[in-house]
Design an enzyme around this catalytic site. Structure first.
Site, PDB file in Angstrom:
ATOM      1  N   LYS A   1      43.364  65.048  51.178  1.00  0.00           N
ATOM      2  CA  LYS A   1      41.928  65.049  50.870  1.00  0.00           C
ATOM      3  C   LYS A   1      41.412  63.639  51.169  1.00  0.00           C
ATOM      4  O   LYS A   1      41.574  62.735  50.350  1.00  0.00           O
ATOM      5  CB  LYS A   1      41.708  65.379  49.388  1.00  0.00           C
ATOM      6  CG  LYS A   1      40.353  66.041  49.056  1.00  0.00           C
ATOM      7  CD  LYS A   1      39.129  65.246  49.355  1.00  0.00           C
ATOM      8  CE  LYS A   1      38.829  64.208  48.275  1.00  0.00           C
ATOM      9  NZ  LYS A   1      37.612  63.405  48.643  1.00  0.00           N
TER      10      LYS A   1
ATOM     11  N   GLU B   1      48.068  53.902  43.487  1.00  0.00           N
ATOM     12  CA  GLU B   1      47.805  52.522  43.879  1.00  0.00           C
ATOM     13  C   GLU B   1      46.309  52.309  43.728  1.00  0.00           C
ATOM     14  O   GLU B   1      45.517  52.933  44.453  1.00  0.00           O
ATOM     15  CB  GLU B   1      48.270  52.306  45.328  1.00  0.00           C
ATOM     16  CG  GLU B   1      48.449  50.848  45.682  1.00  0.00           C
ATOM     17  CD  GLU B   1      47.258  50.348  46.483  1.00  0.00           C
ATOM     18  OE1 GLU B   1      47.172  50.732  47.663  1.00  0.00           O
ATOM     19  OE2 GLU B   1      46.442  49.567  45.935  1.00  0.00           O
TER      20      GLU B   1
ATOM     21  N   CYS C   1      41.936  46.542  48.564  1.00  0.00           N
ATOM     22  CA  CYS C   1      42.403  46.543  47.169  1.00  0.00           C
ATOM     23  C   CYS C   1      43.162  45.258  46.854  1.00  0.00           C
ATOM     24  O   CYS C   1      43.218  44.821  45.719  1.00  0.00           O
ATOM     25  CB  CYS C   1      43.288  47.750  46.907  1.00  0.00           C
ATOM     26  SG  CYS C   1      44.663  47.874  48.056  1.00  0.00           S
TER      27      CYS C   1
ATOM     28  N   GLU D   1      36.294  44.506  39.067  1.00  0.00           N
ATOM     29  CA  GLU D   1      36.476  44.641  40.513  1.00  0.00           C
ATOM     30  C   GLU D   1      35.130  44.914  41.173  1.00  0.00           C
ATOM     31  O   GLU D   1      34.380  45.777  40.729  1.00  0.00           O
ATOM     32  CB  GLU D   1      37.444  45.779  40.837  1.00  0.00           C
ATOM     33  CG  GLU D   1      37.690  45.952  42.336  1.00  0.00           C
ATOM     34  CD  GLU D   1      38.726  47.018  42.651  1.00  0.00           C
ATOM     35  OE1 GLU D   1      38.626  48.141  42.158  1.00  0.00           O
ATOM     36  OE2 GLU D   1      39.683  46.698  43.401  1.00  0.00           O
TER      37      GLU D   1
HETATM   38  O1  LIG Z   1      49.495  47.589  53.643  1.00  0.00           O
HETATM   39  C1  LIG Z   1      49.702  48.630  53.020  1.00  0.00           C
HETATM   40  O2  LIG Z   1      50.702  49.362  53.181  1.00  0.00           O
HETATM   41  C2  LIG Z   1      48.727  49.045  52.013  1.00  0.00           C
HETATM   42  O3  LIG Z   1      49.010  49.959  51.272  1.00  0.00           O
HETATM   43  C3  LIG Z   1      47.473  48.365  51.961  1.00  0.00           C
HETATM   44  C4  LIG Z   1      46.593  48.658  50.969  1.00  0.00           C
HETATM   45  C5  LIG Z   1      45.296  48.126  50.990  1.00  0.00           C
HETATM   46  C6  LIG Z   1      44.392  48.583  50.110  1.00  0.00           C
HETATM   47  O4  LIG Z   1      43.124  48.277  50.144  1.00  0.00           O
END
Ligand SMILES: O=C(O)C(=O)/C=C/C=C/O
Length: 486
Positions: free
Chosen positions: A178, A254, A288, A390
């Site tokens: 999704k 995450e 993030c 954030e």
């Molecule tokens: O670099 C990565 O594998 C990853 O998960 C990056 C995440 C960024 C989030 O905004």
């Protein structure tokens, strides 16, 4: 007018409801196309297709055969590099150099790393004496978890989707993706790649829609889903955890961050400024892992503020394919309003605005885009809104510190715990800090430098679980123990 359809059981399908919603180009607010919303029926069909594939050809494939198919997927993404580039840039407005050097290459690399991992990771075995004086051998077998729901965000759409689909498929699962309602294009395009390489139908499915009362909720609540992996806002992650509880499904989350950078006076100043320019402003701050709090040892505080101000003011906003463009828009007018609201909050709470704080003066044709200025504040207390919450925009607050204990306390005094960047040439101090900062990822004299074999994920309210290399196997497989009595 482009149409973005759902991809179910190897076919592109509209939603039975006939409902569509707009895909908007954030550079100028223009309409890219219509996205066909998946209802409960489409989600049910996608999960059923994924379940059937597990029991069909896909489920019967040997690891080496699965990996050949995934290698072909990676190859086809690279062969259609420009199609993915155009699609991703249209949806996000991100500058060409970023999409072409980060987003799309990682789209393919995220399959490659897990082909390597699944082929080279052993499982454990133990030999034991048994009471009758004979022996028994125990050994572990990794089996796919089943149907994985992949709920992914709009900031790095292809990268973050394949970061989950890659290991999920390498481990023998099937997926229902999704994508964010803001960025349907590359997840939809990947369906063409799956068909082109001969991926069995139902292994990869895409359903479009929103969260509550829409495809996101229908998918995460679906009893046929055996695990949920999510990247996005903590609030949404919490709702997904609640949905996963019914039926007791594992989650890999995450989520948000309020990431700090710690700059000591002994740092390589140019490295710190170059890196902070990326960590604060890259992808218009919509990463993030991005830095929104910068703590600088007092002797170089003023020098660093001035240097970062200068760099922020060189970040020219503009068209993605214009080689002078250094920063793109935010993803949507809604997100622009949120970020501008926080810019105003900073003013209300008494910030010194070093640079930015509003909307850049754009050419008439781009005035409909979701633009904000790269922004730097100083002078706020640790309790200020833009120092604790954030923002997910191209902005940061910079404040001085005098001691290691003081800055450690400030860095850790936040509900998030995703990433930190520490700049010092005293490696003993860097490691001492890295062992005490409550995050999942600590870069020393670097940022967003990624070794895909390493554990990736957040602490506290930034997430649950680690994905990357062998760590992804813990979520995308179940370990079964077999004991043979001799
Ligand atoms: O670099 C990565 O594998 C990853 O998960 C990056 C995440 C960024 C989030 O905004």
């Amino acid at each position: 007018m482009k149409e973005f359809l759902n991809f179910i059981n190897g076919e592109y399908v509209r939603g039975t409801s006939g409902k569509t919603f707009d895909d908007i180009n954030p550079v100028d607010g223009s309409l890219i196309g219509r996205i066909h919303e998946a209802g409960q029926g489409e989600v049910n069909a996608a999960v059923a297709a994924a379940q059937a594939a597990l029991k069909g050809d896909w489920g019967r494939l040997a690891v080496v055969e699965r990996c050949k198919l995934l290698d072909a997927v990676a190859g086809e993404i690279n062969r259609r590099f420009d199609d993915f580039l155009q699609a991703e840039i249209a949806d996000t407005g991100k500058p060409h150099h970023l999409a072409s050097h980060v987003d799309i290459p990682r789209g393919a690399a995220n399959f490659q790393i897990f082909i390597d991992t699944i082929k080279s990771t052993a499982t454990e075995s133990f030999n034991m004496r048994t009471p009758d004086g004979k022996t028994a051998l125990s050994y572990g077998v990794r089996v796919p978890r089943g149907v994985i729901a992949v709920v992914c965000p709009w900031n790095l759409p292809l990268l973050l989707m394949t970061w989950k689909v890659g290991p999920a498929l390498a481990c023998g699962n099937t997926v229902v993706v999704k994508p964010s309602e803001e960025t349907p294009a590359t997840a939809t395009l990947l369906g063409e790649v799956m068909n082109a390489v001969g991926m069995p139908k139902g292994v990869y499915n895409v359903v479009h829609g929103f969260g509550p009362g829409s495809a996101g909720e229908f998918l995460t609540r679906h009893p046929g889903v055996n695990g949920i992996t999510f990247t996005g806002e903590t609030r949404t992650g919490s709702a997904i955890m609640k949905a996963a509880a019914d039926g007791v499904r594992p989650v890999s989350l995450e989520m948000g961050g309020k990431n700090a950078a710690v700059v000591f006076a002994d740092c390589d100043f140019q490295v710190a400024v170059d890196t902070l320019t990326r960590s604060c402003f890259e992808n218009a701050g919509q990463v993030c892992l991005g830095t929104e709090r910068v703590y600088v040892e007092r002797p170089i505080f003023a020098k660093l503020v001035a240097a970062l101000k200068e760099r922020a003011e060189t970040m020219k906003p503009g068209l993605p394919f214009d080689k002078d463009t250094k920063i793109g828009p935010l993803i949507s007018k809604k997100h622009q309003a949120k970020v501008l609201g926080l810019y105003q909050k900073a003013r209300d709470e008494g910030a010194t605005i070093v640079t930015g704080g509003g909307i850049p003066d754009m050419p008439e044709a781009l005035r409909g885009g979701s633009w904000v200025q790269p922004t730097i504040w100083t002078g706020l207390p640790e309790t200020a809104t833009v120092v604790t919450e954030e923002i997910f925009g191209p902005c940061c607050h910079i404040s001085p510190f005098d001691t290691e204990e003081e800055v450690l306390g400030k860095v850790n005094a936040n509900r998030y715990g995703l990433a930190t960047a520490v700049f010092t040439q005293d490696i003993a101090r860097a490691n001492r800090l890295a062992h005490q900062i409550e995050v999942g990822l600590c870069w020393i004299n670097a940022w967003f430098l990624r070794d895909l074999r390493t554990p990736f994920g957040g602490s506290k309210q930034s997430g649950i679980g680690r994905e990357g290399g062998v760590h992804s196997l813990e979520f995308y497989t179940e370990l079964r123990n077999v004991m043979v009595k001799f």
